[in-house]
Design a protein around this motif. Structure first.
Motif, PDB file in Angstrom:
ATOM      1  N   TYR A 141      61.657  35.401 104.896  1.00  0.00           N
ATOM      2  CA  TYR A 141      62.475  36.656 102.796  1.00  0.00           C
ATOM      3  C   TYR A 141      62.733  37.174 102.599  1.00  0.00           C
ATOM      4  N   ARG A 157      66.681  39.359  95.748  1.00  0.00           N
ATOM      5  CA  ARG A 157      65.981  38.240  95.454  1.00  0.00           C
ATOM      6  C   ARG A 157      67.416  37.416  95.520  1.00  0.00           C
ATOM      7  N   ASP A 161      67.828  33.798  98.150  1.00  0.00           N
ATOM      8  CA  ASP A 161      67.446  32.098  97.670  1.00  0.00           C
ATOM      9  C   ASP A 161      68.200  31.628  97.812  1.00  0.00           C
ATOM     10  N   TYR A 164      68.024  29.954 100.981  1.00  0.00           N
ATOM     11  CA  TYR A 164      66.742  29.344 101.181  1.00  0.00           C
ATOM     12  C   TYR A 164      67.696  27.864 100.574  1.00  0.00           C
ATOM     13  N   ASP A 165      68.117  28.222  99.294  1.00  0.00           N
ATOM     14  CA  ASP A 165      68.900  26.516  98.945  1.00  0.00           C
ATOM     15  C   ASP A 165      69.631  26.338  99.848  1.00  0.00           C
ATOM     16  N   ARG A 190      58.418  35.169  99.278  1.00  0.00           N
ATOM     17  CA  ARG A 190      58.549  35.717  99.160  1.00  0.00           C
ATOM     18  C   ARG A 190      58.294  37.650  99.069  1.00  0.00           C
ATOM     19  N   PRO A 198      64.374  36.426  88.598  1.00  0.00           N
ATOM     20  CA  PRO A 198      65.132  35.977  89.192  1.00  0.00           C
ATOM     21  C   PRO A 198      66.872  35.718  87.622  1.00  0.00           C
ATOM     22  N   ARG A 201      69.503  29.974  88.123  1.00  0.00           N
ATOM     23  CA  ARG A 201      69.536  29.554  89.513  1.00  0.00           C
ATOM     24  C   ARG A 201      71.020  28.958  89.083  1.00  0.00           C
TER      25      ARG A 201
END
Length: 684
Positions: A141, A157, A161, A164-165, A190, A198, A201
């Protein structure tokens, strides 16, 4: 630096020692030479970067598209986006590490992938990843966050992210060859980034978002300021335009680029492809540097992606952008017309081509003005019991083409059924308006006239268009089609939206639509997604609305034959923000069910069946159908009484795929047509 050039038998030993073979990554010898798949395998072997992680990084950056060696906005090249600009030199670093010339790294995909892996491995060595850690994707990460080249930890980040999503959801890239990453459980390690707030999302999904700092000008957006030298405080002219751009890069990368003082550019807003997430970077009242001489009187919206790859232009992005544009137009008094909502390429003194030929202006402007949302309507034009497909070209020709179903494919590539119907700005639909068993076409003109024209089917063509109503679905109202009184002839409905949210119906007489009457006084306000279907199976079509957003509720108002009953919530989590809802009778019991296409890299299809008064639990009926950039629809294409699903791929291929319903699932998916429904056309 001995790891830079491992060769021969040492590759298998290295893979086994690092745990990569155990993770299911094939040995180098098992992949054909000269392919992208082989390049990823080779890069994994040489630099011990987990193969699927490497693919996910490349997919997040470029959709694994090398764009013929052309640079991105921040001067990045190839599928791994190796960058050369004043603040970031991964291209030059890759050349030093691999021994490959810079020119080859720019233009050769295999070399570019190898270069990206080399840079990642160098970063891994700097943070001290052990051989065991290098075998676990979750441990990478901090390395992935650095590879994105973000200007601050928050954007770093966001970048990591996203990667990794993609790993969690899996992905399938289809281009010159198919590259697949299977879904998996991820627990990214992380490190210090765990303490970084963050960006969220998705601003379109409050249940999943950490809202962080929000925009003062557009509350759904995150606020991340551009570098002070990349814009000018205040404005010298009133705002007159909203400008549509394409980033030529990734979402996180574009945000980072606008934060880079060396770039000298910015935009007011940036929108993510996968889910329509919005970040504001320059206040509306300040002058962003995005459109040269038009800067003082323009607001700029950047859309993640590349102009030559339509897969970036997802429905979620279109809808999110249209909602933002509608808000900005109303707030600043900008007319919602193509004269004031323009592409970067349309402004004088600019040499850019964005948003390019794949941007669907007709669909976008329909969304901006509250136009049709296409939940589903019948399309059996020859009356043989099998639904067909139709495409409306709009534009200067405004032709209508039909491909008839024979039960296993759609026949015909250029069968013109009408040579002037539904020109640009009009909303086309289909339905059996004269009750003869053959579906016809209808067009809502909107605008000052707001007429409704119908062309009835002869079974081999559509007759002359005739005006059936002279005032219906005005301005930004949303029209649809259904048989609301159950007489066998389809009628028309319009959702007025706004504070009134009235619903008006005009019943068909077989040769015209009667006077519109109000059948409901509050249904589908705002930007909710309305649709039509016979939910209770009584032969009269009812109203369905998907709230989407953070609530994702589904409401139904049943038809009495003369009005719609009060709306009742029948599902509390279906088709959230970013998914495309549709309606059809998928199990063949005479009651309309609902489907949701998730799109993106997962591309699942969920169905909730009607029990006559509501919808049951949602289940996955297909695990890969209608990925990002495609337009899905429904119809009974094999004539067995159960509605199936179809998707129009658009882009360079313009293929049409169908997945037939078994009554409990949609089976696979096969190509039924290899060239139908061009970019910018409305295909149903």
């Amino acid at each position: 630096m001995q790891w830079k050039r491992l060769r021969g038998a040492a590759l298998s030993v290295l893979l086994a020692a690092s745990g990569l073979l155990a993770a299911g990554i094939p040995a180098l010898a098992s992949a054909p030479d000269g392919t992208m798949a082989a390049a990823f395998t080779k890069a994994t072997a040489e630099y011990q970067v987990p193969r699927d992680l490497l693919v996910a990084i490349g997919y997040g950056e470029t959709r694994l598209d090398d764009h013929d060696g052309e640079p991105s906005a921040d001067n990045g090249y190839g599928v791994m986006h190796l960058v050369s600009n004043p603040k970031r030199k991964t291209l030059e670093q890759a050349a030093e590490l691999t021994g490959e010339p810079v020119a080859k790294l720019k233009s050769d995909t295999a070399a570019n992938i190898l270069g990206g892996a080399a840079v990642l491995r160098a970063f891994a060595d700097e943070v001290g990843l052990s051989a065991a850690q290098r075998g676990r994707a979750d441990a990478w990460y901090p390395v992935v966050a650095r590879y994105g080249g973000a200007a601050n930890d928050q954007v770093a980040r966001l970048y990591a992210d996203t990667v990794y999503d993609l790993l969690a959801g899996g992905l399938t890239a289809t281009g010159e060859e198919k590259i697949r990453v299977s879904p998996r459980a991820v627990k990214p390690e992380r490190g210090r980034y765990e303490r970084v707030t963050p960006l969220g999302r998705s601003t379109g999904d409050a249940k999943a978002a950490d809202v962080g700092v929000q925009s003062a000008d557009y509350p759904p957006a995150h606020w991340v300021a551009a570098a002070p030298g990349n814009y000018q405080a205040g404005r010298s002219k009133p705002i007159r335009y909203i400008v549509v751009h394409v980033t030529q890069g990734s979402y996180a990368g574009s945000i980072s680029w606008f934060q880079n003082p060396a770039s000298g550019v910015s935009a007011h807003y940036v929108i993510r492809s996968s889910d329509g997430d919005v970040t504001q970077m320059v206040r509306d009242g300040d002058t962003a540097y995005h459109a040269r001489s038009a800067n003082p009187e323009a607001l700029g919206i950047e859309h993640e992606g590349y102009v030559d790859n339509p897969s970036w232009f997802t429905d979620a992005m279109y809808r999110s952008s249209a909602a933002l544009t509608r808000h900005l137009a109303d707030k600043h008094g900008i007319p919602r017309t193509r004269a004031h909502i323009v592409g970067h390429n349309e402004l004088p003194g600019n040499d850019h081509t964005d948003p390019g030929p794949h941007w669907n202006w007709d669909y976008y402007m329909q969304l901006v003005n509250g136009g049709s949302v296409f939940g589903g309507s019948p399309a059996d034009f020859d009356g043989d019991g099998k639904d067909d497909v139709v495409t409306f070209t709009h534009g200067a020709n405004s032709d209508v083409y039909v491909a008839l179903s024979n039960g296993s494919r759609f026949d015909g590539t250029s069968v013109k059924w009408h040579d002037w119907f539904a020109p640009s700005g009009e909303t086309p639909y289909t339905g059996d308006f004269d009750g003869d068993g053959k579906d016809d076409v209808v067009a809502f003109t909107h605008g000052a006239n707001s007429d409704v024209y119908v062309a009835t089917s002869t079974g081999t063509s559509f007759g002359a268009g005739a005006k059936w109503q002279d005032w219906f679905a005005v301005s930004g109202e949303v029209p649809a089609v259904g048989d609301f009184d159950g007489d066998g002839k389809d009628d028309i409905v319009t959702f007025t939206r706004g504070t009134n949210a009235d619903v008006f119906v005009a019943l068909s007489t077989g040769t015209s639509f009667g006077t519109a009457g109000r059948w409901h006084d509050f249904f589908a306000p705002g930007v909710e997604f309305p649709a039509v279907g016979d939910v209770d199976g009584d032969g009269k079509d009812d109203l369905i609305v998907f709230t989407q957003g953070s609530t994702a509720d589904v409401y139904v108002a049943l038809s009495t034959g003369t009005s719609f009953a009060p709306a009742v919530k029948v599902h509390d989590w279906f088709a959230p923000a970013g998914e495309q809802p549709r309606v059809g009778d998928f199990d063949g019991d005479g009651k309309a069910d609902i489907a949701a296409f998730t799109g993106g890299t997962g591309a699942d299809v969920f169905v909730a069946l009607s029990d006559g008064s509501g919808f049951g639990g949602a289940r996955v009926w297909n695990e890969f159908f209608a990925p990002a950039g495609e337009f899905p629809y429904t119809g009974d294409y094999d004539g067995d009484g159960k509605d199936d699903i179809v998707t129009f791929t658009r882009g360079a291929t313009n293929d049409v795929y169908v997945s037939l319903s078994s009554g409990t699932a949609f089976a696979g998916g096969g190509k039924w047509h290899d060239f139908f429904g061009m970019n910018g056309e409305t295909t149903l």
